[in-house]
Design an enzyme around this catalytic site. Structure first.
Site, PDB file in Angstrom:
ATOM      1  N   GLU A  98      -9.197   6.998  -8.330  1.00 11.53           N
ATOM      2  CA  GLU A  98      -8.072   6.484  -7.544  1.00 11.53           C
ATOM      3  C   GLU A  98      -7.124   7.648  -7.242  1.00 11.53           C
ATOM      4  O   GLU A  98      -6.952   8.544  -8.065  1.00 11.53           O
ATOM      5  CB  GLU A  98      -7.353   5.393  -8.345  1.00 11.53           C
ATOM      6  CG  GLU A  98      -6.322   4.621  -7.555  1.00 11.53           C
ATOM      7  CD  GLU A  98      -5.801   3.412  -8.339  1.00 11.53           C
ATOM      8  OE1 GLU A  98      -6.587   2.467  -8.573  1.00 11.53           O
ATOM      9  OE2 GLU A  98      -4.635   3.438  -8.724  1.00 11.53           O
ATOM     10  N   ARG A 155       0.829  -1.216   0.000  1.00 11.17           N
ATOM     11  CA  ARG A 155       0.000   0.000   0.000  1.00 11.17           C
ATOM     12  C   ARG A 155       0.855   1.255   0.000  1.00 11.17           C
ATOM     13  O   ARG A 155       0.436   2.302  -0.503  1.00 11.17           O
ATOM     14  CB  ARG A 155      -0.940  -0.011   1.207  1.00 11.17           C
ATOM     15  CG  ARG A 155      -1.930  -1.156   1.208  1.00 11.17           C
ATOM     16  CD  ARG A 155      -2.854  -1.129   0.013  1.00 11.17           C
ATOM     17  NE  ARG A 155      -3.772  -2.275  -0.011  1.00 11.17           N
ATOM     18  CZ  ARG A 155      -4.588  -2.535  -1.013  1.00 11.17           C
ATOM     19  NH1 ARG A 155      -4.597  -1.775  -2.096  1.00 11.17           N
ATOM     20  NH2 ARG A 155      -5.392  -3.570  -0.960  1.00 11.17           N
TER      21      ARG A 155
HETATM   22  C1  3EB Z   1      -6.411  -1.985  -5.435  1.00  9.28           C
HETATM   23  O1  3EB Z   1      -6.252  -1.465  -4.328  1.00  9.28           O
HETATM   24  C2  3EB Z   1      -6.659  -1.032  -6.575  1.00  9.28           C
HETATM   25  O2  3EB Z   1      -1.741  -3.861  -9.391  1.00  9.28           O
HETATM   26  O3  3EB Z   1      -0.043  -2.531  -9.053  1.00  9.28           O
HETATM   27  C3  3EB Z   1      -3.850  -0.014  -7.023  1.00  9.28           C
HETATM   28  C4  3EB Z   1      -2.464   0.170  -7.021  1.00  9.28           C
HETATM   29  C5  3EB Z   1      -4.386  -1.103  -7.685  1.00  9.28           C
HETATM   30  C6  3EB Z   1      -1.619  -0.741  -7.662  1.00  9.28           C
HETATM   31  C7  3EB Z   1      -1.253  -2.808  -8.970  1.00  9.28           C
HETATM   32  C8  3EB Z   1      -3.525  -2.004  -8.326  1.00  9.28           C
HETATM   33  C9  3EB Z   1      -2.159  -1.823  -8.318  1.00  9.28           C
HETATM   34  O4  3EB Z   1      -6.400  -3.204  -5.602  1.00  9.28           O
HETATM   35  C10 3EB Z   1      -5.843  -1.330  -7.757  1.00  9.28           C
END
Ligand code: 3EB
Length: 318
Positions: free
Chosen positions: A301, A195
């Protein structure tokens, strides 16, 4: 280990020690329409970087930090997205390994037609599978993952990455299941990213927050309500920031916001909800971009960059 410095500007220029350059917009390296905000992000290193190309990956290296950029053609990408993604990530690994002692900090992935294909064949899920295979082969999985963004663009696969000598600390969000533990319903392999990544240098640090959406646990929330999705994404951003502060031994307010990128799946939503961009732009330079979020039901996002200035913390242990 000195960290690179971050800047934004309206127009591209060529300052000394230019390590990484990300020009947003149709003529830029970052292939998304820029709806508002400064067109240019750049990182300056310690000294004039060396640069070159290895395994089709362009790189710049100031001796401390490393910026990498790779583009896969639309033809190769759409033929077999999983194979193209695995090959791309293997090439990125090969390029990184040419530079001793550099750890992945942050990756940005822009995927043409991100939602085309059904079920496990969807391009985003195939990308996730290919990235997972490449990183499984390199021992990058588990809780040592870097921060990332994966957003849809018009065509091709474009990856930008920062790596460096500083060892990042992966930060997770207590409100969300770690992406690398997502259940099978989201694809054959879970997405390989943290994250956030806290990148320390003595008592200073960068905090790279991954793309953050309206997901609680592992489920999308507020389907059809962009305003509520934005609020939920901000609640997730705040939770990640709190988790990073706890791990760094500082208070949340010690993190200084330096940049936000606000991605909208539908450009019209940006115009309909100007308060979202205004709220972020009041805090730091904010780019509003037309980029498709990787779940059909998610409209928006947020990604973020925070700085922990020297003096806020005691030395952060890696
Ligand atoms: C999520 O939280 C939303 O596959 O590298 C956000 C950030 C998301 C990075 C990635 C995917 C990615 O799942 C999607």
């Amino acid at each position: 280990m000195p960290l690179p410095r971050f800047h934004t500007a309206a127009l591209p220029d060529a300052p000394a020690e230019l390590l990484a350059s990300l020009l947003h917009g149709p003529d830029g390296a970052l292939p998304l329409p820029l709806l508002a905000g400064p067109a240019w992000d750049f990182w300056r290193g310690e000294r004039e970087p060396r640069s070159g190309e290895h395994a089709g990956v362009r790189w710049a290296d100031d001796g401390e930090s490393l910026f990498l950029h790779l583009t896969v053609s639309e033809a190769e990408w759409q033929r077999d997205p999983a194979a193209a993604s695995e090959a791309a990530y293997r090439r990125l690994e090969a390029a990184r390994q040419q530079h001793p002692d550099r750890h992945w900090w942050r990756l940005w992935n822009y995927l043409g037609g991100i939602l085309s294909g059904e079920g496990d064949d969807e391009r985003y899920r195939q990308f996730t599978l290919g990235r997972h295979r490449a990183w499984a082969a390199n021992g990058q999985l588990g809780d040592s993952l870097p921060a990332a963004t994966a957003i849809g663009c018009d065509q091709g696969l474009h990856v930008f990455a920062l790596a460096g000598r500083a060892i990042p600390l992966a930060i997770e969000n207590p409100r969300q299941v770690s992406a690398w533990r997502y259940p099978r319903v989201y694809g054959l392999q879970p997405p390989s990213f943290a994250r956030a990544a806290l990148v320390p240098s003595g008592d200073a640090a960068w905090l790279f927050v991954s793309g953050t959406a309206s997901i609680v646990g592992h489920e999308s929330r507020h389907v059809g309500d962009v305003t509520a999705q934005f609020a939920e994404a901000r609640a997730n951003l705040d939770a990640v920031l709190d988790a990073a502060a706890t791990q760094a031994g500082v208070v949340t307010a010690d993190f200084v916001p330096r940049n936000f990128k606000l991605y909208y799946s539908d450009a019209a939503d940006a115009a309909r909800h100007p308060h979202a961009a205004e709220a972020l732009a009041a805090l730091a330079p904010t780019q509003v971009l037309h980029g498709v979020v990787c779940r059909r039901e998610l409209a928006v996002e947020i990604e973020a960059l925070y700085e922990l200035p020297a003096g806020a913390a005691r030395a952060i242990a890696p």
